[in-house]
Scaffold this motif. Structure first.
Motif, PDB file in Angstrom:
ATOM      1  N   SER A  73      -4.525  -2.022 -18.075  1.00 30.49           N
ATOM      2  CA  SER A  73      -5.298  -2.121 -16.843  1.00 30.49           C
ATOM      3  C   SER A  73      -6.042  -3.456 -16.829  1.00 30.49           C
ATOM      4  CB  SER A  73      -6.302  -0.963 -16.810  1.00 30.49           C
ATOM      5  OG  SER A  73      -7.370  -1.249 -15.952  1.00 30.49           O
ATOM      6  N   ASN A  74      -6.318  -3.969 -15.630  1.00 31.12           N
ATOM      7  CA  ASN A  74      -7.061  -5.230 -15.578  1.00 31.12           C
ATOM      8  C   ASN A  74      -8.517  -5.060 -15.998  1.00 31.12           C
ATOM      9  OD1 ASN A  74      -8.050  -4.051 -13.171  1.00 31.12           O
ATOM     10  ND2 ASN A  74      -8.034  -5.988 -12.081  1.00 31.12           N
ATOM     11  N   GLN A  77      -2.750  -0.630  -9.966  1.00 31.26           N
ATOM     12  CA  GLN A  77      -2.614  -2.093 -10.057  1.00 31.26           C
ATOM     13  C   GLN A  77      -3.960  -2.808 -10.091  1.00 31.26           C
ATOM     14  OE1 GLN A  77       0.157  -3.744 -10.545  1.00 31.26           O
ATOM     15  NE2 GLN A  77       1.801  -2.441  -9.822  1.00 31.26           N
ATOM     16  N   SER A 128      -4.180  -9.222 -15.231  1.00 29.23           N
ATOM     17  CA  SER A 128      -2.810  -8.980 -14.779  1.00 29.23           C
ATOM     18  C   SER A 128      -2.042 -10.294 -14.738  1.00 29.23           C
ATOM     19  CB  SER A 128      -2.818  -8.332 -13.397  1.00 29.23           C
ATOM     20  OG  SER A 128      -3.460  -7.079 -13.461  1.00 29.23           O
ATOM     21  N   GLN A 129      -0.737 -10.197 -14.902  1.00 27.00           N
ATOM     22  CA  GLN A 129       0.119 -11.378 -14.903  1.00 27.00           C
ATOM     23  C   GLN A 129       0.946 -11.509 -13.631  1.00 27.00           C
ATOM     24  OE1 GLN A 129      -0.171 -13.667 -17.495  1.00 27.00           O
ATOM     25  NE2 GLN A 129      -1.851 -12.262 -17.942  1.00 27.00           N
ATOM     26  N   ASP A 130       1.325 -10.396 -13.034  1.00 30.22           N
ATOM     27  CA  ASP A 130       2.189 -10.432 -11.858  1.00 30.22           C
ATOM     28  C   ASP A 130       1.418 -10.963 -10.651  1.00 30.22           C
ATOM     29  OD1 ASP A 130       3.532  -9.422  -9.361  1.00 30.22           O
ATOM     30  OD2 ASP A 130       4.959  -8.666 -10.850  1.00 30.22           O
ATOM     31  N   GLN A 133      -5.200  -7.208  -6.078  1.00 25.05           N
ATOM     32  CA  GLN A 133      -6.554  -7.106  -6.621  1.00 25.05           C
ATOM     33  C   GLN A 133      -7.539  -7.928  -5.796  1.00 25.05           C
ATOM     34  OE1 GLN A 133      -5.841  -8.357 -10.655  1.00 25.05           O
ATOM     35  NE2 GLN A 133      -4.706  -6.497 -11.139  1.00 25.05           N
ATOM     36  N   PHE A 190       3.732  -0.556 -11.782  1.00 27.28           N
ATOM     37  CA  PHE A 190       2.775  -1.068 -12.753  1.00 27.28           C
ATOM     38  C   PHE A 190       3.472  -1.331 -14.086  1.00 27.28           C
ATOM     39  CE2 PHE A 190      -0.382  -0.412 -16.110  1.00 27.28           C
ATOM     40  CZ  PHE A 190      -1.304  -1.384 -15.747  1.00 27.28           C
ATOM     41  N   ASP A 191       3.391  -2.581 -14.544  1.00 30.49           N
ATOM     42  CA  ASP A 191       4.079  -2.970 -15.782  1.00 30.49           C
ATOM     43  C   ASP A 191       3.277  -4.037 -16.526  1.00 30.49           C
ATOM     44  OD1 ASP A 191       6.112  -2.930 -17.689  1.00 30.49           O
ATOM     45  OD2 ASP A 191       7.268  -4.479 -16.667  1.00 30.49           O
ATOM     46  N   GLU A 192       1.958  -3.950 -16.443  1.00 26.97           N
ATOM     47  CA  GLU A 192       1.104  -4.896 -17.152  1.00 26.97           C
ATOM     48  C   GLU A 192       0.857  -4.401 -18.577  1.00 26.97           C
ATOM     49  OE1 GLU A 192       0.184  -7.778 -15.840  1.00 26.97           O
ATOM     50  OE2 GLU A 192       0.891  -7.371 -13.801  1.00 26.97           O
ATOM     51  N   VAL A 193       0.326  -5.244 -19.436  1.00 29.17           N
ATOM     52  CA  VAL A 193       0.052  -4.823 -20.814  1.00 29.17           C
ATOM     53  C   VAL A 193      -1.047  -3.763 -20.861  1.00 29.17           C
ATOM     54  CG1 VAL A 193       0.860  -6.986 -21.837  1.00 29.17           C
ATOM     55  CG2 VAL A 193      -1.558  -6.729 -21.243  1.00 29.17           C
ATOM     56  N   ALA A 208       0.452  -8.322  -8.096  1.00 28.57           N
ATOM     57  CA  ALA A 208      -0.669  -7.482  -8.521  1.00 28.57           C
ATOM     58  C   ALA A 208      -1.985  -8.234  -8.346  1.00 28.57           C
ATOM     59  CB  ALA A 208      -0.491  -7.046  -9.972  1.00 28.57           C
TER      60      ALA A 208
END
Length: 194
Positions: A56-57, A101, A62-64, A71, A51-54, A67
């Motif tokens: 939680s969604n 994620q 999310s950008q990846d 979802q 997990f490396d998002e800015v 991920a």
């Protein structure tokens, strides 16, 4: 209301995992039930990054792409059965990462548990219940714990008998799990749709 859809999520990704044997047994038993449709979801198939998002969604998209694909898969289901391997008294890192994620996709849906390993995965399941609560899920009380002599009966390093060999011991718990999962899945699905 359409028939609920349940995911059986395999929590271990190791090549030498035991999970495949109970996963196939659990899938076959779930397919005997007419109240829901079921699908096996293997974390191996998603190759999730750590997990490396800015955030939680819940707070930011999310950008990846991996991920986002995860979802979308999680969102397809109305309830979940986690097949829980206990690693050092907790859940696997792969499962924790998969839970992190997604967020909104888990909300207001029931979670059930089939654990194996030391004390039937009970310690890992207790930790997973807390995580599920934080994800606004509904952990159901009834679970299946494959530990002790039952585990050594079916594990490849033990007697390696088929899963059916332990059904007299775990079958009643599995029936209770399914019965309660059906009730909670129908209840939460109706509430979400309303």
């Amino acid at each position: 209301m359409s028939k609920p859809k349940i995911a059986i999520i395999i929590s271990s990704t190791r090549e030498s995992r035991f999970a495949d044997k109970p996963a196939q047994w659990l899938l076959a038993k779930a397919q005997e039930r007419s109240e829901f449709d079921v699908e096996l979801v293997d974390l191996r198939d998603f190759d999730l990054p750590f997990f490396d998002e800015v955030a939680s969604n819940m707070w930011a998209p999310s950008q990846d792409p991996k991920a986002i694909a995860w979802q979308k898969k999680v969102a397809e289901f109305d309830g979940y059965i986690f097949l829980v391997a206990e690693y050092n008294r907790s859940i696997t890192a792969a499962l924790k990462n998969a839970l992190d994620q997604a967020y909104v996709e888990w909300n207001k849906k029931p979670a059930a548990y089939v654990g194996y390993g030391s004390v039937g995965g009970a310690r890992a399941i207790e930790q997973l219940r807390l995580i599920n609560i934080e994800l606004q899920m509904v952990p159901i009380r009834h679970g299946v714990h494959i530990g002790g002599s039952e585990f050594f009966t079916v594990w490849g390093g033990g007697k390696n008998e088929p899963m059916e060999a332990i059904e007299p011991a775990v079958g009643p718990s599995l029936k209770d799990l399914f019965d309660n999962l059906v009730w909670w899945t129908n209840t939460t699905k109706a509430a979400r749709e309303a």
